[in-house]
Motif scaffolding. Structure first.
Motif: not given
Lengths: 415, 139
Positions: A185-189, A194, A197, A200-201, A204-205, A207, A223
């Motif tokens: 479960e260790f990742h951005l959903g 996508q 996307d 890119r998100f 952005g986060l 930063a 991260f």
């Protein structure tokens, strides 16, 4: 309640083929890279009743105090103890560990624990994890101070991993530890389509988490962990040698630790918790509440040992609990908060097949007030030997400030 | 919100280790930031922001229009400012405001109206980024 999780969905969906490309799976290195042992610290939360775990069947006081929940002497009959050395026996639910005992990789220490006399879960856990019984003046944990005092040059986010939703207090210290509920479960959903996307998100986060502020540093660690797991991704995880981990949070946590250890991501210490030990009522004897959680512990340890196989030569597993329980069972078929307890040690560097420590006895005059098993071995003496001999860190004054261990018990060989 | 939505939200709490009455050790939920401010907690909160902004939680609907009342033909700049005011209730530093605008603009001029086809994803992304930012996490 068994919620429907991403993990259970993937399992029911048949795993493997349907997983998105960025789904983390770890690449396995062929051989262990470190000269130090990986330490796996299992905390049994709630105060495990050690007298019914490593059972002193040779002490008549045991049966006098445990008329209904006592574990019968080893007889070969179902529900009787599993003989270790004629004096001690394992709870029958721990039968899967007997093979490891006979193999010489599993040892126990009895009448051990924290010398502080508190019967409060909160204080006892806190003291034990800080490694400074009776004092809360040092904010770090003993494992955190170990990591801070041994210069391994290891900057991996997986140097120290706490399995679970919050970070174990023993890991607090100068080296940031990664709290990991599960690798899967260790990742951005997001959906496979996508991936761009999400990338890119994420940038952005990132930063927005660029300062040296406490929260920003936690973000950077997160991260790094996401990146390390994604970088090492390949193939799905299959435990080796027929290892079958229990299908519980504890079993999943051990599976993930095994996976990280095999992937050579720089793992040095991992903390895993197992709860359910606060058996004030209906504790049961050979079967029942405590037997159930003991079976989970045994299944987990046996699977971990089978799965890691040759790597166990460079892994030491240690279990502890904040305190033991009252010698005399209570009127509710349970046991109340006590003092002295047991520890298990498992690994290729352990001088196994032995119960270490002086047995203080269970006669009225031998008990610690108000009716507890006395402590003859400070738990820090056990840990100091592991830190010194297996983790190769001689700076015991940093790890356990103000404590000078007496002679080691001889439970570990020098790595 | 539907029953399925409530279930999904409960699962979110479980992933963060904050399901009510589900703390196994008998010492009670910790109340120190060191216990909660960790990789697992942060990641799950980030994912919650992503799911909420993108309306990806089954049974839970985020009324994104209500978050930007009266905003017509938004640009990356006006959208960031409107959502920032609504969600964060405090100003972003000018550097961070620039970073959010840059993300929302996605390569387009920051003061040009966002194309109609991109409005939905831009709003979702902006909500998620603001909720996941340290500004909201500190609230």
């Amino acid at each position: 309640m068994t919620p429907f999780t991403r993990r259970s969905f993937l399992r029911s969906a048949g795993l493997g083929l349907t997983l998105p490309a960025w789904f983390p799976r770890l690449a396995f290195a062929a051989t262990p890279s470190s000269e130090r042992d990986v330490l796996v610290c299992i905390f049994l939360r709630g105060g495990a009743d050690g007298l019914n775990v490593v059972v002193p069947v040779g002490d008549a006081g045991y049966f006098q105090n445990r008329p209904t929940i006592g574990i019968p002497e080893p007889s070969g009959a179902a529900g009787s103890g599993v003989d270790l050395d004629g004096f001690f026996a394992l709870h029958p639910a721990l039968a899967p560990l007997k093979e490891l005992w006979d193999e010489g990789v599993l040892a126990a220490v009895h009448a051990t624990g924290s010398p502080d006399g508190t019967h409060s879960h909160f204080d006892a856990m806190d003291f034990m994890e800080r490694g400074t019984p009776g004092s809360k003046s040092i904010p770090t944990g003993w494992i955190g101070r170990h990591l801070g005092s041994v210069a391994t040059g290891n900057t991996s986010p997986f140097r120290a991993v706490g399995m679970g939703t919050i970070l174990q207090a023993s890991l607090r210290g100068p080296v940031p530890a990664t709290a990991l509920r599960s690798i899967a479960e260790f990742h951005l959903g997001g959906k496979t389509t996508q991936a761009a996307d999400i990338a890119r998100f994420q940038s952005g986060l990132a930063a927005l988490y660029a300062s040296q502020d406490w929260l920003d540093l936690q973000g950077q660690q997160t991260f790094q962990a996401i990146a390390a797991l994604a970088h090492a991704a390949t193939g799905s995880y299959q435990p080796q040698n027929g290892a079958q981990y229990p299908d519980t949070d504890f079993g999943h946590a051990l599976t993930d630790v095994a996976q990280i250890a095999k992937a050579d991501l720089g793992l040095e210490v991992a903390c895993v918790d197992l709860g359910g030990w606060d058996t004030h009522a209906t504790q049961g004897g050979a079967t029942g509440r405590q037997a159930k959680v003991l079976a989970e512990l045994a299944a987990g340890l046996a699977a971990f040992h089978a799965d890691l196989a040759d790597r166990m030569g460079r892994i030491t597993v240690v279990t502890m609990s904040e305190f033991g329980r009252r010698v005399h069972e209570n009127a509710s078929g349970g046991t109340d908060h006590g003092h002295g307890n047991f520890m298990f040690l498992l690994g290729g560097g352990i001088n196994g097949r032995q119960v270490y420590g002086d047995w203080p006895g269970l006669s009225p005059g031998q008990l610690a007030s108000p009716g507890d098993l006395a402590i003859t071995t400070d738990y820090r003496t056990v840990l100091a030997e592991i830190v010194d001999r297996r983790l190769k860190n001689p700076k015991l004054g940093d790890v356990f400030p103000g404590f000078t261990p007496p002679a080691y018990l001889g439970l570990a060989r020098a790595a | 919100m539907t029953a399925a939505g409530a279930k999904a939200l409960l699962n979110t709490l479980r992933l963060q280790g904050q399901l009510p009455f589900d703390w196994h050790p008998p010492n009670g939920y910790p109340d120190a930031n060191a216990a909660w401010g960790n990789t697992n907690g942060l990641l799950n909160r980030w994912n919650f922001g992503l799911a909420l902004g993108g309306n990806h939680i089954a049974g839970v609907t985020t009324d994104v229009d209500a978050l930007t009342p009266g905003l017509k033909n938004p640009t990356a700049t006006t959208l960031t400012d409107a959502l920032g005011k609504r969600l964060l209730a405090r100003g972003l530093t000018s550097a961070d405001r620039g970073r959010v605008i840059q993300y929302v603009a996605d390569g387009r001029p920051a003061n040009a109206p966002i194309p109609a086809t991109k409005i939905k994803t831009s709003v979702a992304g902006a909500i998620a980024l603001l909720l996941d930012s340290p500004y909201f996490q500190w609230r």
